[in-house]
Scaffold this motif. Structure first.
Motif, mmCIF file in Angstrom:
data_model
loop_
_atom_site.group_PDB
_atom_site.id
_atom_site.type_symbol
_atom_site.label_atom_id
_atom_site.label_comp_id
_atom_site.label_asym_id
_atom_site.label_seq_id
_atom_site.Cartn_x
_atom_site.Cartn_y
_atom_site.Cartn_z
ATOM 1 N N TRP A 1 -62.779 -41.913 34.060
ATOM 2 C CA TRP A 1 -62.173 -40.587 34.004
ATOM 3 C C TRP A 1 -62.982 -39.635 34.852
ATOM 4 O O TRP A 1 -64.028 -39.994 35.385
ATOM 5 C CB TRP A 1 -62.063 -40.104 32.548
ATOM 6 N N ASN B 1 -60.131 -34.336 34.210
ATOM 7 C CA ASN B 1 -58.947 -35.025 34.749
ATOM 8 C C ASN B 1 -57.847 -34.133 35.316
ATOM 9 O O ASN B 1 -56.849 -34.643 35.815
ATOM 10 C CB ASN B 1 -58.309 -35.944 33.693
ATOM 11 N N LEU C 1 -56.130 -38.519 38.511
ATOM 12 C CA LEU C 1 -56.354 -37.119 38.201
ATOM 13 C C LEU C 1 -55.217 -36.321 38.801
ATOM 14 O O LEU C 1 -54.449 -36.824 39.618
ATOM 15 C CB LEU C 1 -57.707 -36.620 38.709
ATOM 16 N N ALA D 1 -56.977 -40.001 31.654
ATOM 17 C CA ALA D 1 -57.000 -40.065 33.120
ATOM 18 C C ALA D 1 -55.673 -40.527 33.698
ATOM 19 O O ALA D 1 -55.589 -41.503 34.437
ATOM 20 C CB ALA D 1 -58.151 -40.942 33.619
#
Lengths: 338, 200, 635
Positions: free
Chosen positions: A133, A151, A220, A291
């Motif tokens: 993440w 994220n 992301l 994520a």
């Protein structure tokens, strides 16, 4: 000859025409950032020229093979006159190659130079890549203007934003193709990447350096919005978490704080200050959890908490045994953290 | 296919020395491989040094004595090594035997002193990257010392068997001497790197 | 079997008696002993080639598994752990166990024949090399079966492969497998260099060396200069993991990028180690089937040498997104682009050869045409990724996957398959089927392009490499499914190839000495060649000996038949110097390989294995080199 050349050009245009059909929100062709736009121009130029070169080579190849069919058996040794003429053609072709390569080198050099670079006054975000993440820290002029999130990067449209890239565990690479090329996050080194979105929108990105088991699930989102919207978002992010508004949510908060959750996650304004996992102060306001794995809803939060290892095998979040009631209330609590 | 004889090679010798011997070329090729390896480790040393704020990292400079002693012994050994190679070329069997015994001794002595070099580095391989790379340099060169010493010992032993008095063995002695020169010559930049760069 | 008398000269014997005497002297013993002790370059090379193709088939199965997993979003065919092992295995296997060994093996088989000698230089080292290669391959695949295969990518970037994040023994197995294959490759490189420099037929001066031999010579030098980097890299990785050194640990003064520099200093030349031999094969095939010598011999040789030098100056283009200084990056853009110049020279010379020739469309030439069509695409996308800004968008995406498969399959496997069709009659004494050959070519050519071309688009559409799955909302599903289905066409093509090859060893039409009317020396002896290659050593006075004097080979006499004798000649002019002995069969290379294997595998578990393991290695080497009372030891 002409038909082959036409086909070559058509082939060159093929990628873009195919991609025009994709609403690629993670696509180098859907360039909406300053860097991505100038790189795209370079790419189109190179692809077109290379396609022409390829078409020429193939045309000569076909002609050579066709010609040869008509020729009879090998004569006694190559004819020196023909050899000299061929040599001139080969030298000309090599010269043309050198020129094309020189042009590419120069154009590529100037494209690199033209890519925008944020300065120290620009909005700066520290990005920490970790398995699997993205930790984000918005830096401000004063310590109390700093805040943590994860994220989901929000940036103002039309302004340079400086990302300071750090690899926490292994190497990761931040790539949001709609906005800019990628840059690695390397343990022990500091890299920077400038983002500048020319149009508002949500741009998906993904880790592009193999980083282990869940490399595939390390996405992301960059959300570019108008300055006012952005400022408003930033103000709300600096706030501590909202207090529970009803009994179920309050119960959820109790579950969160009394169970192992708080050991790894922080929720500002509560006693939860763990740093191993993403900061959850405003998790309910983010579009995705884990994520980019799931859209944030109460249901998806519950699903994730109840069985993270099935949804994202090998990730660092353990399965915490909760009763059905606990699960319901804790997911309600997290969803309420806008 | 029909053949037509156009040359007669019955007069050619059945064994060649130096550049007429494939073994010589093979030794050269292996030296090229190993020289590339040494150059790379030295490059890694310089690379890490370039990154470090201070060099050596968290360690005193290596003590000069054992390393310098090894250097001197190695340089001295080059003389009997050269002589042995010349005797081999002249096919002087008695002297070759003497030379091989001498070289066995001169191969063992630096190895014994080498044992004191490792502690004289004043850093462990697992202390930090500086320690790792100097141990790697010294270890790599030591591996070459040992290899060539074993080769020398075996050849020396051969010289005292029935099979010793053979021009082919004399070629081996020459190749072994060439390899020892290589071991000596490659030591010099490594010596400079380990002991003198930190003192610059 | 005729009695071989001491000091019998070939000139004293009539052809049948000469053949019998040489066969007796150069014979490889039968039975298990013969299998383990063989040093005939043809036997070793055949083993190498067959083993490498077996690894190709296994690597292909891995690729199919990946395509099965990627055909649909969030598929659960493979677990992420298994997928990561599989893509690591696929890359490692294809590079280290297939591509490099198979190219070197072709050289081991062909170079001695093409330069007109009787065995490769250091034939025992050659035998050792094969056993070590086999052990390395077995190590990797046994680990895979035990679910212990490396899972860190064929590039094994630290820290992921380092002591902290690479759990278990997986990365150690990767690193030690590298050591095995590098030892094997370096050994072969030394043999080929010395064979080409010192064992050429009298009269084969530098300007009369066949282009394939040139390409193997240049490749071998690249191996010699490049492989030490990966040997050091993998060794220091093991040391970091096993004894706590800190080469790659930034917390203790090490550096993560150091690994990448070392890896790519080897890794980029590696591409040319695979590609240059293929270039040599293309030249050999084009020459024969265009019915004229390759146009621009000198330019071709210079292009080979230029490529090999430039190959060492562009490793950083694998690191354009690691944040290195921009000035350095611009240099590496220029150097990476410039390697397209020698590649261009070669392509233009081949086109010129075809233009002025009278092409005969047999299967080997078809593969070469397929090579030009696809390799030029791979070369041009290579020019694209040499540009820093372009690369920042496509680095580590499927665009790059497409690019290097165009270079490696289009640029190396196509010529290799053409080369197999071309040299199969020489190696086995039987022709492969033209019908099946054309069928496999078209399936492979079409299947390859349908499989890999769309990957360019996938990469630009944002699909990164090495992901075990993707989410349903990504717009990649259709193309991935298309690619997966297309890969079946490619597999069908390879199946036809394998069936043809296996079938033809038994039922193929018997091949004459020179079935293609080719110009080089390997076609001047029987198909398959006898153990001694040539009954009399050829003498050369031109670039195309079999075309210059059709039907008649100039030879030299005066070699002994009771001793394994061959001619050592000078480096430049190839003037004969010595009637040197070539070693006989020996079991010691096998034992040395066994001892080395025990030491290297032991060192995965304890560093002390290097100490006690080196004793049997030393004993085996002494046994290897200890002189035996054979005619070869005479002086």
């Amino acid at each position: 000859m002409r038909t082959r050349a036409t086909r070559g050009v058509l082939l060159a245009l093929l990628p873009s025409s195919v991609l025009a059909g994709c609403t690629g929100w993670q696509s180098a062709f859907d360039a909406q950032g300053a860097s991505a736009i100038s790189i795209k121009q370079l790419m189109v130029l190179m692809v077109v020229i290379c396609s022409v070169v390829w078409a020429l080579v193939i045309a000569v190849l076909i002609r050579a093979l066709w010609r040869g069919r008509e020729q009879v058996e090998r004569s006694i040794g190559p004819d020196p006159v023909i050899e000299r003429r061929t040599a001139r053609v080969v030298v000309a072709a090599v010269t043309a190659t050198v020129i094309v390569l020189a042009v590419f080198t120069v154009v590529s050099f100037f494209t690199t130079r033209a890519l925008t670079l944020a300065g120290h006054d620009d909005l700066t975000i520290k990005v920490r890549g970790q398995q699997w993440w993205w930790g984000l820290e918005y830096l401000g002029p004063t310590p109390d203007e700093r805040f943590e999130t994860a994220n989901e990067i929000h940036i103002p449209v039309g302004r340079n934003v400086r990302l300071q890239l750090e690899g926490i565990d292994v190497i990761h690479s931040l790539w949001v193709p709609g906005l800019a090329g990628k840059q690695d996050l390397i343990p022990g080194r500091r890299n920077e990447l400038t983002l500048r979105a020319e149009r508002p929108g949500a741009y998906r990105g993904q880790c592009s350096e193999f980083c282990g088991l869940q490399h595939a699930h390390m996405a992301l989102l960059v959300i570019a919005e108008q300055q006012e919207t952005f400022d408003q978002w930033m103000r709300s992010q600096r706030e501590r978490a909202t207090d529970p508004s009803d009994a179920e949510i309050a119960a959820g908060q109790q579950v969160f704080l009394s169970r192992p959750c708080a050991a790894c996650h922080a929720i500002r304004g509560t006693s939860a200050t763990g740093t191993n996992g993403p900061d959850l102060t405003h998790v309910g306001g983010r579009r995705y959890i884990a994520a980019g794995l799931l859209e944030t809803t109460r249901g998806s939060l519950a699903a994730w908490i109840s069985d993270p290892q099935t949804l994202k095998p090998g990730n660092n979040m353990p399965m915490v045994a909760l009763s059905a009631d606990e699960l319901r209330s804790v997911s309600a609590y997290l969803a309420s953290l806008k | 296919m029909k053949t037509r004889v156009v040359a007669d090679f019955s007069g050619l010798p059945i064994h060649g020395f130096r550049s007429a011997s494939v073994t010589w070329w093979g030794t050269l090729a292996f030296m090229l491989i190993e020289a590339t390896g040494f150059a790379l480790v030295i490059a890694v040393y310089l690379y890490l040094m370039n990154l470090a704020a201070i060099w050596p990292i968290d360690a005193p400079k290596p003590n000069l004595l054992p390393g310098t002693l090894v250097t001197v012994i190695l340089l001295v050994s080059a003389i009997p090594n050269y002589l042995t190679s010349r005797w081999a070329e002249r096919e002087d069997f008695r002297r070759i035997r003497i030379g091989m015994v001498l070289m066995s001794v001169l191969g063992t002595v630096p190895l014994a002193v080498r044992a004191f070099e490792f502690p004289a580095l004043n850093v462990n391989w697992d202390s930090n990257a500086y320690g790792s790379v100097v141990w790697a340099l010294l270890g790599l060169h030591t591996a070459h010392l040992i290899t060539d010493l074993v080769d020398t010992l075996v050849l020396a032993a051969l010289m005292f068997t029935r099979k010793g008095d053979n021009v082919r063995r004399f070629g081996d002695v020459q190749d072994n001497a060439m390899y020892w020169n290589f071991v000596v010559v490659t030591w010099l930049p490594i010596y400079g790197c380990i002991y003198w760069i930190p003192r610059l | 079997m005729s009695e071989v008398k001491p000091d019998t000269r070939d000139s004293e014997l009539a052809p049948p008696a000469l053949a019998a005497a040489l066969a007796e002297t150069w014979r490889t013993p039968v039975g298990l002993w013969g299998v383990l002790a063989a040093v005939d370059h043809k036997i070793i090379a055949r083993r190498y080639i067959v083993t490498a193709f077996a690894f190709l088939a296994l690597g292909g199965v891995l690729a199919l598994l990946m395509r099965l997993q990627l055909a649909q979003p969030e598929a659960r065919v493979l677990s992420p752990d298994r997928y990561n092992q599989i893509f690591t295995m696929h890359g490692t296997n294809m590079m280290f166990l297939f591509a490099v060994p198979v190219m070197e093996a072709m050289g081991v088989y062909l170079v001695p024949l093409m330069v007109g000698t009787r065995n490769i230089a250091f034939p025992r080292l050659n035998a050792f090399s094969y056993w070590i290669f086999l052990a390395g391959g077995a190590l990797l695949w046994i680990a895979f079966v035990l679910d212990m295969a490396p899972d860190v990518g064929w590039f094994a970037y630290v820290p992921l492969s380092g002591p902290q994040y690479g759990a278990g023994k997986r990365a150690d197995i990767w690193a030690q497998m590298i050591t095995f294959t590098e030892i094997a490759a370096l050994a072969v490189a030394v043999e080929i260099v010395v064979t080409v420099l010192k064992q050429r037929a009298p009269g084969m001066s530098l300007d009369r060396i066949p282009l394939f031999v040139w390409s193997m010579l240049v490749t071998s030098f690249v191996v010699i200069m490049a492989m030490p980097a990966i040997v050091f890299a993998s060794t220091s990785l093991i040391l970091d993991r096993l004894v706590g050194t800190h080469f790659f640990n930034p917390a203790e003064g090490g550096d993560v990028l150091l690994w990448q520099h070392l890896f790519w200093f080897f890794g980029h030349p590696e591409v040319y180690i695979i590609f240059l031999p293929a270039v040599g094969m293309v030249s050999a095939i084009i020459e024969t089937f265009a019915r004229r010598p390759v146009f621009g011999y000198l330019a071709m040789v210079m292009a080979l040498i230029a490529t090999s030098i430039l190959a060492f100056g562009l490793w950083v283009h694998h690191m354009f997104v690691t944040g290195l200084p921009r000035l350095g990056q611009s240099f590496f853009t220029a150097s990476s682009m410039s390697i397209a110049i020698p590649a261009g020279v070669q392509v233009f010379c081949w086109l010129a050869t075809l233009w002025d020739g009278a092409p005969v469309f047999r299967t080997p030439l078809l593969f070469v045409i397929g090579f030009i069509v696809t390799f030029v695409i791979g070369g041009l996308t290579g020019v694209m990724v040499a540009s820093v800004p372009f690369d920042t968008q496509v680095h580590d995406t499927y665009f790059v996957v497409a690019h290097f498969h165009y270079v490696l399959i289009g640029g190396a496997v196509f010529p290799l398959l053409g080369g197999i069709y071309y040299w199969f009659p020489k190696i086995t004494g039987r022709m492969m089927s033209e019908t099946l050959g054309k069928c496999s070519f078209w399936l492979i050519f079409v299947g390859f392009n349908l499989t890999f071309f769309p990957m360019h688009i996938l990469g630009l559409a944002g699909m990164p490499r090495r992901i075990y799955t993707y989410q349903p909302d990504m717009p990649w599903y259709g193309l991935n499914m298309f690619v997966s289905i297309s890969s079946l066409v490619l597999v069908a093509g390879f199946l036809v190839f394998f069936i043809d090859a296996i079938r033809s060893t038994r039922v193929g039409v018997s091949a004459a000495e020179n079935p293609w009317d080719a110009p080089t020396l390997e076609w001047a002896t029987a198909s398959p060649p006898p153990s001694y290659n040539f009954a009399e050593i050829p003498v050369v006075n031109g670039l195309s000996p079999l075309w210059d004097q059709p039907g008649c080979l100039m030879v030299a006499s005066g070699l002994r038949t009771d001793r394994r004798e061959l001619i050592v000649s000078t480096v430049a002019a190839a003037k004969p110097q010595v009637r040197e002995a070539s070693p006989r069969d020996s079991i010691w290379p096998f034992w040395a390989a066994v001892a080395t294997t025990v030491m290297l595998i032991g060192s995965i578990f304890t560093p002390w294995a290097v100490v006690w393991g080196s004793v049997p290695v030393a004993i085996a080497l002494i046994g290897w080199f200890w002189p035996k009372a054979t005619p070869e030891d005479e002086s």
